[in-house]
Write a protein that holds these residues in place. Sequence first.
Motif, PDB file in Angstrom:
ATOM      1  N   SER A 495       8.128 -10.505  -9.386  1.00  0.00           N
ATOM      2  CA  SER A 495       8.060  -9.699  -8.168  1.00  0.00           C
ATOM      3  C   SER A 495       6.701  -9.029  -8.081  1.00  0.00           C
ATOM      4  O   SER A 495       5.943  -8.966  -9.059  1.00  0.00           O
ATOM      5  CB  SER A 495       9.171  -8.642  -8.168  1.00  0.00           C
ATOM      6  N   ASN A 496       6.393  -8.555  -6.912  1.00  0.00           N
ATOM      7  CA  ASN A 496       5.167  -7.816  -6.672  1.00  0.00           C
ATOM      8  C   ASN A 496       5.564  -6.423  -6.207  1.00  0.00           C
ATOM      9  O   ASN A 496       6.118  -6.264  -5.128  1.00  0.00           O
ATOM     10  CB  ASN A 496       4.337  -8.535  -5.599  1.00  0.00           C
ATOM     11  N   LEU A 497       5.331  -5.440  -7.035  1.00  0.00           N
ATOM     12  CA  LEU A 497       5.767  -4.083  -6.742  1.00  0.00           C
ATOM     13  C   LEU A 497       4.627  -3.296  -6.117  1.00  0.00           C
ATOM     14  O   LEU A 497       3.505  -3.313  -6.592  1.00  0.00           O
ATOM     15  CB  LEU A 497       6.233  -3.382  -8.021  1.00  0.00           C
ATOM     16  N   SER A 498       4.932  -2.641  -5.039  1.00  0.00           N
ATOM     17  CA  SER A 498       3.959  -1.720  -4.428  1.00  0.00           C
ATOM     18  C   SER A 498       4.703  -0.436  -4.106  1.00  0.00           C
ATOM     19  O   SER A 498       5.809  -0.470  -3.563  1.00  0.00           O
ATOM     20  CB  SER A 498       3.359  -2.325  -3.157  1.00  0.00           C
ATOM     21  N   TYR A 499       4.091   0.661  -4.447  1.00  0.00           N
ATOM     22  CA  TYR A 499       4.755   1.951  -4.262  1.00  0.00           C
ATOM     23  C   TYR A 499       4.153   2.664  -3.069  1.00  0.00           C
ATOM     24  O   TYR A 499       2.944   2.777  -2.926  1.00  0.00           O
ATOM     25  CB  TYR A 499       4.607   2.828  -5.506  1.00  0.00           C
ATOM     26  N   SER A 500       5.002   3.084  -2.189  1.00  0.00           N
ATOM     27  CA  SER A 500       4.564   3.861  -1.039  1.00  0.00           C
ATOM     28  C   SER A 500       5.448   5.092  -0.933  1.00  0.00           C
ATOM     29  O   SER A 500       6.670   4.980  -0.918  1.00  0.00           O
ATOM     30  CB  SER A 500       4.675   3.015   0.234  1.00  0.00           C
ATOM     31  N   SER A 501       4.819   6.241  -0.883  1.00  0.00           N
ATOM     32  CA  SER A 501       5.579   7.490  -0.825  1.00  0.00           C
ATOM     33  C   SER A 501       6.066   7.712   0.599  1.00  0.00           C
ATOM     34  O   SER A 501       5.398   8.341   1.415  1.00  0.00           O
ATOM     35  CB  SER A 501       4.699   8.654  -1.277  1.00  0.00           C
ATOM     36  N   LYS A 502       7.234   7.128   0.905  1.00  0.00           N
ATOM     37  CA  LYS A 502       7.809   7.278   2.240  1.00  0.00           C
ATOM     38  C   LYS A 502       8.943   8.284   2.207  1.00  0.00           C
ATOM     39  O   LYS A 502       9.646   8.404   1.207  1.00  0.00           O
ATOM     40  CB  LYS A 502       8.323   5.926   2.743  1.00  0.00           C
ATOM     41  N   PRO A 503       9.143   8.983   3.294  1.00  0.00           N
ATOM     42  CA  PRO A 503      10.265   9.930   3.329  1.00  0.00           C
ATOM     43  C   PRO A 503      11.596   9.205   3.142  1.00  0.00           C
ATOM     44  O   PRO A 503      11.785   8.085   3.631  1.00  0.00           O
ATOM     45  CB  PRO A 503      10.158  10.538   4.737  1.00  0.00           C
ATOM     46  N   ASP A 504      12.490   9.840   2.441  1.00  0.00           N
ATOM     47  CA  ASP A 504      13.831   9.294   2.221  1.00  0.00           C
ATOM     48  C   ASP A 504      14.680   9.628   3.449  1.00  0.00           C
ATOM     49  O   ASP A 504      15.188  10.746   3.586  1.00  0.00           O
ATOM     50  CB  ASP A 504      14.436   9.894   0.951  1.00  0.00           C
ATOM     51  N   LYS A 507      18.295  10.854   2.816  1.00  0.00           N
ATOM     52  CA  LYS A 507      18.343  12.194   2.239  1.00  0.00           C
ATOM     53  C   LYS A 507      18.039  13.256   3.298  1.00  0.00           C
ATOM     54  O   LYS A 507      18.732  14.288   3.384  1.00  0.00           O
ATOM     55  CB  LYS A 507      17.339  12.287   1.092  1.00  0.00           C
ATOM     56  N   LEU A 508      17.007  13.006   4.116  1.00  0.00           N
ATOM     57  CA  LEU A 508      16.635  13.966   5.154  1.00  0.00           C
ATOM     58  C   LEU A 508      17.717  14.053   6.239  1.00  0.00           C
ATOM     59  O   LEU A 508      17.995  15.124   6.772  1.00  0.00           O
ATOM     60  CB  LEU A 508      15.303  13.573   5.773  1.00  0.00           C
ATOM     61  N   GLN A 509      18.301  12.909   6.552  1.00  0.00           N
ATOM     62  CA  GLN A 509      19.390  12.902   7.534  1.00  0.00           C
ATOM     63  C   GLN A 509      20.556  13.756   7.039  1.00  0.00           C
ATOM     64  O   GLN A 509      21.142  14.537   7.802  1.00  0.00           O
ATOM     65  CB  GLN A 509      19.844  11.459   7.757  1.00  0.00           C
ATOM     66  N   HIS A 510      20.885  13.608   5.772  1.00  0.00           N
ATOM     67  CA  HIS A 510      21.967  14.402   5.183  1.00  0.00           C
ATOM     68  C   HIS A 510      21.610  15.888   5.199  1.00  0.00           C
ATOM     69  O   HIS A 510      22.463  16.754   5.472  1.00  0.00           O
ATOM     70  CB  HIS A 510      22.220  13.926   3.757  1.00  0.00           C
ATOM     71  N   LEU A 511      20.352  16.188   4.939  1.00  0.00           N
ATOM     72  CA  LEU A 511      19.884  17.575   4.923  1.00  0.00           C
ATOM     73  C   LEU A 511      20.053  18.226   6.298  1.00  0.00           C
ATOM     74  O   LEU A 511      20.605  19.327   6.427  1.00  0.00           O
ATOM     75  CB  LEU A 511      18.408  17.608   4.508  1.00  0.00           C
TER      76      LEU A 511
END
Length: 819
Positions: A495-504, A507-511
């Motif tokens: 696999s090719n892993l790339s990390y992007s800090s995106k909002p969850d 989680k935010l919807q639940h909040l």
Amino acid sequence: MNISYNWLKKYINIDVSADELSKALTSIGLEVGGVEEVQTVKGGLEGLVIGQVLTCATHENSDYLHVTTVNVGGDENLQIVCGAPNVAAGQKVVVATVGTKLYSDNESFTIKRTKIRGVESLGMICAEDEIGIGTSHDGIIVLPADAEVGTLAKDYYGIKNDFLLEVDITPNRIDAASHYGVARDLAAYYALKNPSVKLTKPSVDAFVVQNNNLQIPVTVENPEACPRYSAVTISGVTVTESPEWLKNALLIIGLRPINNIVDVTNFVLHELGQPLHAFDADKIKGCEVRVKNLPEGFPFVSLEGTERKLNAADLMICSAEKPMCIGGVFGGLDSGVTETTQNVFLESAYFNPVSIRKTARRHGLNTDASFRFERGCDPTNTIYVLKRCALLIQEVAGGTISSDIVDVYPREVKPFEISITIQKINTLIGKEIGKEKIETILNALEIKIAQQTDEGYVLHIPPYRVDVQRDVDVIEDILRIYGYNNVEIGEKLMSNLSYSSKPDSHKLQHLIAEQLTAQGFNEVLNNSLTKSAYYTDLTSFPTAHSVKIINALSSDLSVMRQTLLFGGLENINRNVNRKNADLKFYEFGNCYYYKAGSQKESETLSAYSEDYHLALWITGNKHAQSWTSSDEKSSIYELKAYIENIFRRLGFDLRTLVTGEFADDLLCEALTVFSPRGNKLAVYGVVHPKICKVTDIDQEVYYADLNWNAILSELGDHKVQYSEISKYPEVKRDLAMLLDKNVTFAEIEKIAYETERKLLKKVTLFDVYEGKNMEAGKKSYAVSFILQDQTKTLTDAQIETIMKKLLTNFETKLGAKLR
């Protein structure tokens, strides 16, 4: 769907247990919900025995009861009290001994030793309906004189044990809605392991047209709704009770035998998956069949005696004078086979699935025939099934084939062509399974290999496989037969892993959901399908942009929603009508759009899009009347506060958001909220009265629509930070300014923060005045400014400088005057 284990094995030469068979079916996508051992008669007639009535005397305490002595082949004769009017000495009868369990529908009862009006009874002499072999309750069963006393009833009646497999057929796999269809998949599965496993299709070679004495011509006036109509006549039949093998086959799968002709059509339906209909040929007025539509509201009496008003789109099978049957759905009262029928007109047709589905829904009918026709039968199979059914009718009812086969088939339905590469097969499956196995599976599934190269195949998909329209569908078929469990999980992950800090988003919807719930809101969940009428004459969400449902169940579910507004208004209407008028709702959900001009030739779905939204509705009173306060109506300012709280909770700096006035045909007074980059984040305001009227709401409704995807795209790595309270005091200064009426507070606030970015902490509007002693077109704003330095106490000179700069900018940019 119920599948008989014994019946299934007539088409495939395998020797496995019912449990093993159920596991195999589940593994190839035909999930088995349960396996039950059954008999042709519920309970298997256990405990019932053949007896002979030795004596029969009138009960001394009853006018209709008899006291009998019955020999059941045991050491002692049984005394049984019987109430049947036809009981007599010398009869051979069926006896339920003490301890026998008898069944009636879903209930059961056990025969006990008892006293009936003072006389002991040690069993029961049975009628047909009491043991489940018939429906008559006119009297007890009287057997032929040669019936042997002591014989078990299950042996006398030839009760067979079987296993019933409850196969859960998904809507797209109508090809497996028959015993032969299930056997076809099983044969493909087992042929990979054992090439000797073969699928056997019942032969129709014996079909011969014996004369042409009963020719009934057929005219199809609506070939779109009926692409193929095949028929044949059989004369000189004898309608009677079906033979045991036929009755038992139907009883095992839960069908009630009717007569030999109808039972054969039901047998073939569950054998091959093709519905048929048998008409009494002598009742076909004018000796002609017409397949056509009738005028709107035309009366028709269906088989169960109900008069129905026809829709102009309902396809009818008619004689020259009147309708006989709702095509593919339900028969008529006066056209079916009865005990007096001598000549049969046998129909085997292919009807348009959409037409059948709509007709069945309109009339609230769900029959075995409509279930199959509305999902798509095999248009190429009508002749074979017709021959199979005709031969079986001849076998059980006699008669002669008295016409050539009529086959109205103006436009042949051709196989669907698909090109597929071996590389794609192996890539999607994740394993190379070999060309030989691929070809074995394809041939077993009746998928014809039209062309073959080293790279792949051109395939012809049979028309009955309505679920196979793309190469990936073929690959799915290959994989399910090959076996999902036969694809090994590798030891390494490529696999090719790339990390992007995106909002969850979740989680935010639940909040936010928790926050709104804590503020008194109730969450609602509405159907994504809605009325097309809501979007008629709208410019903000035009009908042309609606995603339309091709086979809509009703006009109320004909398009996918473009906005969450109408679902919430329906919720409000329902609550208000039930005296619950003070409401606060929120909903998270997708909205769907179609733009014809944006479609790309190579991308079928490019014209379609969807967005995730959060919607809020408030209406009625903010606070109910109590001894401490009076009623307080909800307002747009209350809704504004909820929206600002949402943005604050998500980490937005409210000072950076841009607010503008807005109005459309949904909201008559509204504001929009934009991000600093110009993305539209929200719109909120008062729902237009004409929109409320559409949903029968008489009170004012405030609505907010937040574009959740746009909001998430604006969020960065928001971290909550804190600092200690400043030791240095705040300073408050007020300005009362004369402004044009069209100037908003948002403009004042924006200019203030741009003028003093460091020391200005807060801007508040605390008074607005318009009216007497005010210049025309002017208004007065009283604005409060909070200044504070975190490192030192502000001096009067600093404060005066800041206030002068603020006033100068207000005068320059807004034309403000100090009052």
